[in-house]
Scaffold this motif. Structure first.
Motif, PDB file in Angstrom:
ATOM      1  N   ASP A   1      29.904  52.854 -10.195  1.00 58.57           N
ATOM      2  CA  ASP A   1      29.087  53.488  -9.156  1.00 58.57           C
ATOM      3  C   ASP A   1      27.639  53.032  -9.228  1.00 58.57           C
ATOM      4  N   LEU A   2      27.123  52.807 -10.427  1.00 63.76           N
ATOM      5  CA  LEU A   2      25.743  52.343 -10.564  1.00 63.76           C
ATOM      6  C   LEU A   2      25.582  50.978  -9.898  1.00 63.76           C
ATOM      7  N   TRP A   3      26.531  50.088 -10.158  1.00 66.61           N
ATOM      8  CA  TRP A   3      26.455  48.765  -9.528  1.00 66.61           C
ATOM      9  C   TRP A   3      26.625  48.879  -8.008  1.00 66.61           C
ATOM     10  N   ARG A   4      27.435  49.845  -7.565  1.00 68.83           N
ATOM     11  CA  ARG A   4      27.605  50.048  -6.124  1.00 68.83           C
ATOM     12  C   ARG A   4      26.290  50.505  -5.494  1.00 68.83           C
ATOM     13  N   VAL A   5      25.552  51.345  -6.190  1.00 68.20           N
ATOM     14  CA  VAL A   5      24.249  51.761  -5.686  1.00 68.20           C
ATOM     15  C   VAL A   5      23.325  50.565  -5.529  1.00 68.20           C
ATOM     16  N   LEU A   6      23.311  49.677  -6.534  1.00 70.65           N
ATOM     17  CA  LEU A   6      22.450  48.496  -6.459  1.00 70.65           C
ATOM     18  C   LEU A   6      22.868  47.573  -5.322  1.00 70.65           C
ATOM     19  N   ARG A   7      24.161  47.384  -5.138  1.00 74.63           N
ATOM     20  CA  ARG A   7      24.636  46.495  -4.064  1.00 74.63           C
ATOM     21  C   ARG A   7      24.342  47.096  -2.688  1.00 74.63           C
ATOM     22  N   THR A   8      24.518  48.407  -2.562  1.00 77.57           N
ATOM     23  CA  THR A   8      24.214  49.064  -1.291  1.00 77.57           C
ATOM     24  C   THR A   8      22.736  48.970  -0.970  1.00 77.57           C
ATOM     25  N   LEU A   9      21.904  49.109  -1.993  1.00 80.24           N
ATOM     26  CA  LEU A   9      20.466  48.994  -1.808  1.00 80.24           C
ATOM     27  C   LEU A   9      20.097  47.613  -1.293  1.00 80.24           C
TER      28      LEU A   9
ATOM     29  N   VAL B   1      10.027  48.027   3.830  1.00 78.08           N
ATOM     30  CA  VAL B   1      10.612  46.696   3.647  1.00 78.08           C
ATOM     31  C   VAL B   1      10.121  46.056   2.359  1.00 78.08           C
ATOM     32  N   GLU B   2       8.810  46.158   2.101  1.00 78.92           N
ATOM     33  CA  GLU B   2       8.249  45.581   0.877  1.00 78.92           C
ATOM     34  C   GLU B   2       8.811  46.261  -0.368  1.00 78.92           C
ATOM     35  N   ALA B   3       8.933  47.585  -0.333  1.00 82.49           N
ATOM     36  CA  ALA B   3       9.467  48.311  -1.483  1.00 82.49           C
ATOM     37  C   ALA B   3      10.923  47.938  -1.728  1.00 82.49           C
ATOM     38  N   THR B   4      11.685  47.779  -0.666  1.00 84.81           N
ATOM     39  CA  THR B   4      13.094  47.382  -0.807  1.00 84.81           C
ATOM     40  C   THR B   4      13.210  46.013  -1.454  1.00 84.81           C
ATOM     41  N   ALA B   5      12.452  45.053  -0.939  1.00 83.71           N
ATOM     42  CA  ALA B   5      12.522  43.688  -1.485  1.00 83.71           C
ATOM     43  C   ALA B   5      12.149  43.664  -2.954  1.00 83.71           C
TER      44      ALA B   5
ATOM     45  N   ALA C   1      13.907  43.188  -8.547  1.00 87.07           N
ATOM     46  CA  ALA C   1      13.746  43.675  -9.913  1.00 87.07           C
ATOM     47  C   ALA C   1      15.084  43.900 -10.598  1.00 87.07           C
ATOM     48  N   PHE C   2      16.098  44.311  -9.833  1.00 85.25           N
ATOM     49  CA  PHE C   2      17.404  44.645 -10.412  1.00 85.25           C
ATOM     50  C   PHE C   2      18.536  43.891  -9.704  1.00 85.25           C
ATOM     51  N   PRO C   3      18.558  42.556  -9.835  1.00 81.62           N
ATOM     52  CA  PRO C   3      19.655  41.779  -9.238  1.00 81.62           C
ATOM     53  C   PRO C   3      20.950  42.056  -9.997  1.00 81.62           C
ATOM     54  N   VAL C   4      22.034  42.298  -9.285  1.00 82.09           N
ATOM     55  CA  VAL C   4      23.267  42.759  -9.928  1.00 82.09           C
ATOM     56  C   VAL C   4      23.870  41.733 -10.882  1.00 82.09           C
ATOM     57  N   ASP C   5      23.515  40.455 -10.729  1.00 85.76           N
ATOM     58  CA  ASP C   5      24.111  39.428 -11.587  1.00 85.76           C
ATOM     59  C   ASP C   5      23.172  38.959 -12.695  1.00 85.76           C
ATOM     60  N   ARG C   6      22.000  39.605 -12.832  1.00 83.02           N
ATOM     61  CA  ARG C   6      21.040  39.172 -13.863  1.00 83.02           C
ATOM     62  C   ARG C   6      20.553  40.362 -14.677  1.00 83.02           C
ATOM     63  N   LEU C   7      21.482  41.203 -15.097  1.00 83.73           N
ATOM     64  CA  LEU C   7      21.125  42.389 -15.869  1.00 83.73           C
ATOM     65  C   LEU C   7      21.848  42.388 -17.208  1.00 83.73           C
ATOM     66  N   VAL C   8      21.107  42.668 -18.278  1.00 84.63           N
ATOM     67  CA  VAL C   8      21.688  42.789 -19.607  1.00 84.63           C
ATOM     68  C   VAL C   8      21.969  44.277 -19.843  1.00 84.63           C
ATOM     69  N   THR C   9      23.235  44.605 -20.067  1.00 84.80           N
ATOM     70  CA  THR C   9      23.654  45.996 -20.214  1.00 84.80           C
ATOM     71  C   THR C   9      24.026  46.280 -21.659  1.00 84.80           C
TER      72      THR C   9
END
Length: 462
Positions: free
Chosen positions: A349-357, A418-422, A427-435
């Protein structure tokens, strides 16, 4: 027949006219010994806050002596050439002062709070600690033992263990930033009074230090007082010491710190990104707040309110190190804890939030609420002298202009959706995160692997 008493109501208080507010601007001067002074007169603040910044960063610690900056910082309050450790503590208590300090990647910071009526005595004690610390063998040995006793407790904390692993994973082992701020058992046990004094003599000097003083100076000749106390501190001239360049590997991956039987999983997801020097910082602050800055943020609405996985998940940006040339990095992270059986679903669900964003962006309502919360509470946040002094000191540490905080609030108010979204998507790209997950690997490894958010590896909890 008894007459009933009547109740008299006082007029209901009415809101007064709103007054404009801005973060206070400090006055900057320099003492004869080279010590930089930032002062900020705050009428009514009878408890004066003093912050001293020493250019003694963690990457200046000698090889094998990680933690010597922390031991030195703690030893400043353990006696001087005038007072033993017990006498120094008693003198602080007599003048109603508190004295503390910590060492971090940018350097060492000492904090003093003292009533305005006893500022002379408080600054005198602070000056003695900086000018002639005792660094007594027995006191340093005690501080080392105390630090060694703390380490097992930190290892037992899931949140601290997650942070330790994230830094180890992100940064090259050769960089000091990859290792615990206060040292490890292997390095702290090597520290003695000789090492502490060597670090002090190498990096503690007025020419590279800054003092921030905030409070009500009515009736106080601050110039004369500073000259008589901190102005008597002498030391070697300033010397240029280039900061190490910070690099990081944010290849998307998952590291599970195995804690068999754990009923919760501590999660910490991060990478490095722009610091406060970057023009994108206000938009990044705004977007990160919308993502996970409060109970009504997107992460909490899904993971806490809708699914009930957690008590709360937060996203944040923490500046790690800034250089005088305007370069620097910040840690961009998401942290929280979930119950063990729902670790996989919660991450999904966390990743889904990031992708939806990334796909749909923030709403204007989210942006407006974030601005109101961040900008609207500022006058309350900075009511005390200590909060103002701390912020001014952070600006000095990060080589920012004195008006940075005041400008930041204006820029936050001007930042659009728009600026805040970008900014938050970058800042949190779904494929460049160390978990990093601290939990029971036997229960959570396979569900996490099935998510496909990166290669999964397991390390022992130590």
């Amino acid at each position: 027949m008894t007459e009933l008493a009547t109740m008299e109501f006082h007029p209901q208080p009415q809101a007064g006219e709103a007054r404009p507010w801005a973060f206070p601007a400090p006055e900057r001067t320099t003492l004869d010994n080279g010590l930089t002074v930032l002062r900020c007169h705050r009428p009514g603040q009878q408890v004066i806050a003093v912050e001293v910044l020493l250019d003694a960063p963690l990457d200046a610690e000698a090889d094998g002596l990680d933690g010597v900056a922390t031991i030195m910082t703690r030893a400043f309050s353990e006696g001087t050439d005038k007072h033993t450790a017990e006498e120094f503590a008693a003198e602080l208590e007599r003048c109603g002062a508190t004295f503390d300090g910590h060492a971090d990647h940018p350097g060492v910071r000492l904090s003093l709070e003292v009533p305005a009526s006893r500022l002379t005595k408080g600054l005198g004690l602070l000056a003695d600690a900086l000018r002639a610390p005792a660094f007594d063998d027995s006191e340093v040995e005690r501080l080392v033992r105390n630090r060694l006793d703390e380490i097992p407790h930190e290892t037992a904390s899931p949140a601290r263990r997650a942070a330790k692993e994230l830094y180890r994973q992100l940064f090259p082992a050769a960089l000091r930033i990859s290792r615990p701020r206060q040292g490890s058992e292997e390095t702290v046990q090597n520290i003695d009074s000789t090492a502490v004094r060597a670090f002090y003599e190498g990096y503690v000097r007025p020419a590279t230090a800054t003092v921030v003083v905030v409070g009500d100076f009515t009736g106080i000749d601050l110039d004369a007082l500073l000259a008589d106390t901190l102005g008597a501190w002498t030391g070697a001239p300033a010397r240029v010491r280039p900061a190490a360049q910070v690099t990081a590997d944010d290849t998307g991956r998952v590291i599970i710190v195995d804690r068999p039987g754990a009923v919760q999983t501590q999660l910490l997801i991060g990478r490095i990104g722009p610091d406060r020097h970057d023009f994108v910082w206000p938009a990044q602050v705004l977007g990160t707040y919308c993502l996970g800055g409060t109970l009504t943020s997107r992460l909490d609405l899904v993971l806490r309110e809708e699914k009930g996985y957690t008590y709360g998940v937060r996203s944040f940006a923490q500046v790690l190190r800034s250089a005088a040339d305007g370069t620097g990095v910040a840690m961009l992270a998401i942290s929280g804890s979930v119950d063990t059986p729902n670790t996989g679903p919660a991450l999904d669900d966390l990743w889904r939030v990031l992708r939806t964003l990334a796909a749909e962006g923030l709403t204007d309502t989210e942006r407006d609420v974030a601005v109101q919360n961040l900008v609207g509470v500022a006058p309350l946040k900075f009511e005390t002298a200590a909060s103002v002094a701390d912020t001014l000191a952070s600006q000095v540490e990060q080589h920012l202009p004195d008006d940075f905080q005041a400008t930041l609030y204006r820029r936050l108010a001007e930042t659009g959706t728009v600026e805040a979204t970008a900014a938050v998507v970058n800042a949190f790209p779904v494929d460049r995160l160390v978990t990093v997950l601290v939990g029971d690997a036997a229960q959570i490894a396979e569900p996490v692997r099935a998510l496909g958010i990166g290669e999964v590896s397991v390390v022992p909890a130590e």
